[in-house]
Design a protein around this motif. Structure first.
Motif, PDB file in Angstrom:
ATOM      1  N   ALA A  70      40.462 -83.156  12.276  1.00  0.00           N
ATOM      2  CA  ALA A  70      40.995 -84.498  12.508  1.00  0.00           C
ATOM      3  C   ALA A  70      40.161 -85.234  13.551  1.00  0.00           C
ATOM      4  O   ALA A  70      39.553 -84.621  14.436  1.00  0.00           O
ATOM      5  CB  ALA A  70      42.453 -84.412  12.967  1.00  0.00           C
ATOM      6  N   ASP A  71      40.112 -86.542  13.442  1.00  0.00           N
ATOM      7  CA  ASP A  71      39.368 -87.369  14.383  1.00  0.00           C
ATOM      8  C   ASP A  71      39.844 -87.102  15.805  1.00  0.00           C
ATOM      9  O   ASP A  71      41.031 -86.906  16.056  1.00  0.00           O
ATOM     10  CB  ASP A  71      39.568 -88.845  14.023  1.00  0.00           C
ATOM     11  CG  ASP A  71      38.788 -89.757  14.932  1.00  0.00           C
ATOM     12  OD1 ASP A  71      39.348 -90.132  15.982  1.00  0.00           O
ATOM     13  OD2 ASP A  71      37.636 -90.083  14.609  1.00  0.00           O
ATOM     14  N   GLN A  74      42.630 -89.146  17.028  1.00  0.00           N
ATOM     15  CA  GLN A  74      43.931 -88.753  16.487  1.00  0.00           C
ATOM     16  C   GLN A  74      44.498 -87.572  17.263  1.00  0.00           C
ATOM     17  O   GLN A  74      45.706 -87.510  17.536  1.00  0.00           O
ATOM     18  CB  GLN A  74      43.790 -88.409  15.012  1.00  0.00           C
ATOM     19  CG  GLN A  74      43.407 -89.593  14.127  1.00  0.00           C
ATOM     20  CD  GLN A  74      43.174 -89.194  12.689  1.00  0.00           C
ATOM     21  OE1 GLN A  74      43.008 -88.010  12.386  1.00  0.00           O
ATOM     22  NE2 GLN A  74      43.164 -90.169  11.796  1.00  0.00           N
ATOM     23  N   CYS A  98      33.614 -84.371  26.077  1.00  0.00           N
ATOM     24  CA  CYS A  98      33.163 -85.648  25.526  1.00  0.00           C
ATOM     25  C   CYS A  98      32.249 -86.337  26.532  1.00  0.00           C
ATOM     26  O   CYS A  98      32.278 -86.036  27.729  1.00  0.00           O
ATOM     27  CB  CYS A  98      34.350 -86.559  25.212  1.00  0.00           C
ATOM     28  SG  CYS A  98      35.399 -85.986  23.871  1.00  0.00           S
ATOM     29  N   SER A 130      32.225 -88.093  21.057  1.00  0.00           N
ATOM     30  CA  SER A 130      32.762 -86.756  20.840  1.00  0.00           C
ATOM     31  C   SER A 130      31.664 -85.836  20.328  1.00  0.00           C
ATOM     32  O   SER A 130      31.072 -86.093  19.276  1.00  0.00           O
ATOM     33  CB  SER A 130      33.918 -86.803  19.831  1.00  0.00           C
ATOM     34  OG  SER A 130      34.287 -85.492  19.432  1.00  0.00           O
ATOM     35  N   ASP A 133      32.943 -84.201  17.004  1.00  0.00           N
ATOM     36  CA  ASP A 133      32.929 -85.072  15.821  1.00  0.00           C
ATOM     37  C   ASP A 133      31.595 -85.777  15.609  1.00  0.00           C
ATOM     38  O   ASP A 133      31.380 -86.387  14.566  1.00  0.00           O
ATOM     39  CB  ASP A 133      34.037 -86.124  15.936  1.00  0.00           C
ATOM     40  CG  ASP A 133      35.416 -85.508  15.947  1.00  0.00           C
ATOM     41  OD1 ASP A 133      35.542 -84.366  15.479  1.00  0.00           O
ATOM     42  OD2 ASP A 133      36.359 -86.161  16.422  1.00  0.00           O
ATOM     43  N   ARG A 135      30.518 -88.497  16.821  1.00  0.00           N
ATOM     44  CA  ARG A 135      30.720 -89.931  16.647  1.00  0.00           C
ATOM     45  C   ARG A 135      31.329 -90.484  17.920  1.00  0.00           C
ATOM     46  O   ARG A 135      31.875 -89.750  18.751  1.00  0.00           O
ATOM     47  CB  ARG A 135      31.619 -90.243  15.451  1.00  0.00           C
ATOM     48  CG  ARG A 135      33.030 -89.699  15.561  1.00  0.00           C
ATOM     49  CD  ARG A 135      33.888 -90.103  14.381  1.00  0.00           C
ATOM     50  NE  ARG A 135      34.068 -91.534  14.314  1.00  0.00           N
ATOM     51  CZ  ARG A 135      35.088 -92.182  14.892  1.00  0.00           C
ATOM     52  NH1 ARG A 135      36.005 -91.506  15.571  1.00  0.00           N
ATOM     53  NH2 ARG A 135      35.204 -93.486  14.803  1.00  0.00           N
ATOM     54  N   ALA A 137      33.401 -93.981  19.985  1.00  0.00           N
ATOM     55  CA  ALA A 137      34.406 -95.028  19.843  1.00  0.00           C
ATOM     56  C   ALA A 137      34.454 -95.822  21.128  1.00  0.00           C
ATOM     57  O   ALA A 137      34.153 -95.312  22.211  1.00  0.00           O
ATOM     58  CB  ALA A 137      35.778 -94.426  19.535  1.00  0.00           C
TER      59      ALA A 137
END
Length: 500
Positions: A70-71, A74, A98, A130, A133, A135, A137
């Motif tokens: 999961a992201d 989330q 992170c 992250s 992940d 990616r 944000a």
């Protein structure tokens, strides 16, 4: 809803008729009782639904989010909802570190942007990348501890930040909770803030505490007979270097509790200072060799000096009953590197098995490119020394097994790669740790917009990357959201998200 909110059988008209027929109506509850029942019903409706689930089930749901990929936002959102259940939060699987940039990136191609608009936008947002992940944000930041502040520490999911007035705060980026740290001018640090925006350091008192008298011959810091003055914004650049916490400061804005903080000053000063929730004043401690890095492990603060001495720190009462911090050497002196000219920084970390590890960062500029147009490029590499307590020596490790080390100006930690998705074992994850240089690049960013062939390309030194101890190669990380050759201020920092 409570049963009192449901009209009697026959609908609203029957209810009106019953209330008007005093002779035949049965005496019901009073208005006060009805009001209390409605208040209890409203409180039950507002209650967090996760409070009704057992902690083990919530921890299993959180683990499932990790397994299913999961992201990370989330996962953090779910953990934040479960924050009220502290017993469940402690059972949650630890997040992968992170990369946090307290304000959006000022890219080299953005030289024509309006500075006023840029600052207004930057201070309300932060960029989070992250590693798990791969990616990033953009998220809104909590005010005032996170908006454009320099990050000096990252411990237990909490950050320590410093603003342009020299104020230190602890902040949890996930929950938004904030707790103030004591002012630098409290306790035994010989610093006084005079009227205006300046801090004055008394070198006589400083030398007396750090060296108990005369400094060594090669000492290059403050000397007697001069007053050293820092502007407010310079406190996060040239005075404070790092702050390590022993535990999360529970209590949010209520003052916090149950934590100790270790402040590491910049190299020219070199002294540590300590404060606790029970003793909210900075207590400066002696350090003849100067503290370069520090961590908290197994209930104690550990530090490594510029000369390679590893010490453990403990608090005790002196003869006058006042609290003071003293150190004891707990390991052999770290052997000097074969090429001392390339050494940039030493970090202290603890491996998954509890062994102490010294991480040495090196950098050197080499000529690359065509023979007619050579360009000097700064390359970064790391070496790792692991303490062998049984033999009483440090051993260089080319392969550190399943471990991965994260280092930066604000944090140094080691995690098992098998428990963290997409974390590569036997690697060192690093960020820019040259705070004064990063600050100067930001203030003079127009001069850094483009690098000519006559300049040194230091992008590898000032960007985030991953160094493989096995292959000796560096791979950039976070370029998708942080950009290439960006001018970052404040510098990016590692933090492990937590709702505790």
């Amino acid at each position: 809803m409570a049963n009192d909110a449901i009209p009697p059988r026959g609908g609203a008209l029957a209810a009106i008729a019953a209330s008007s027929d005093h002779d035949q109506a049965v005496e019901g509850p009073s208005r006060r009782t009805l009001r209390r029942r409605r208040q209890r019903a409203d409180a039950a409706a507002r209650r967090n639904i996760v409070d009704r689930f057992p902690p083990d089930l919530l921890a299993e749901i959180h683990r499932y989010l990790h397994v299913r990929g999961a992201d990370f936002l989330q996962r953090l959102a779910f953990a934040s909802v479960c924050q009220a259940s502290s017993s469940a939060a402690h059972l949650f699987r630890q997040e992968t570190p992170c990369l946090l940039l307290p304000s959006p990136v000022v890219a080299e191609s953005d030289g024509d942007r309006d500075d006023a608009k840029e600052d207004e936008e930057d201070f309300t947002k932060a960029t989070v990348f992250s590693v798990a992940d791969r990616r990033g944000a953009t998220v809104r930041t909590s005010d005032p501890a996170m908006r454009g502040q320099a990050i000096l520490g990252s411990s237990c999911g909490w950050l320590v930040t410093a603003d342009e007035s020299g104020t230190l705060r602890m902040a949890n980026p996930v929950t938004g909770a904030q707790v103030a740290l004591p002012a630098i001018t409290t306790g035994s640090i010989p610093v006084v803030k005079r009227q205006g925006c300046y801090f004055d350091l008394d070198p006589e008192a400083f030398l007396q505490i750090r060296f108990a008298g005369a400094p060594p011959p090669d000492y290059g810091g403050p000397v007697r007979g001069r007053t050293y003055t820092f502007r407010e914004e310079q406190m996060a650049e040239y005075f404070c270097r790092k702050v390590v916490l022993s535990a999360p400061p529970h209590g949010g804005g209520g003052g916090g509790g149950g934590y100790a903080a270790m402040l590491v000053m910049e190299r020219d000063l070199g002294a540590p200072a300590f404060a606790t929730s029970e003793d909210p004043e900075w207590r400066m401690a002696p350090s003849r060799d100067g503290v370069e890095d520090a961590i908290h492990h197994d209930g104690r603060f550990y530090s490594i000096t510029y000369s390679g001495v590893v010490e453990a720190w403990d608090q005790r009462k002196n003869n006058g009953g006042a609290a003071e911090w003293t150190s004891a050497v707990v390991a052999p002196t770290l052997p000097p590197p074969s090429d001392d000219a390339t050494l940039r920084r030493k970090y202290l970390a603890v491996g998954p098995g509890g062994q102490l590890m010294a991480v040495l960062k090196h950098a050197a500029a080499d000529a690359e490119g065509a023979a007619r147009f050579p360009r000097r490029v700064t390359r970064v590499w790391f070496t790792v020394q692991v303490l062998d307590e049984a033999r009483g020596r440090w051993d260089e490790a080319v392969d550190i097994g399943d471990a991965a080390i994260f280092v930066g100006i604000n944090a140094s930690l080691c995690v098992p790669a098998a428990e963290h998705r997409r974390v590569v074992p036997s690697c060192v994850y690093f960020t820019d740790d040259e705070v004064p240089d990063a600050c100067q690049r930001h203030r003079n960013r127009d001069a850094y917009r483009r690098c000519s062939y006559r300049d040194v390309d230091d992008s590898e030194l000032r960007n985030a990357g991953v160094y493989s101890l096995m292959s000796g190669k560096v791979e950039k990380i976070g370029s998708s959201c942080l950009g290439e050759n960006e001018i970052m201020w404040p510098v990016a920092a590692w933090f492990t998200p937590s709702v505790v």
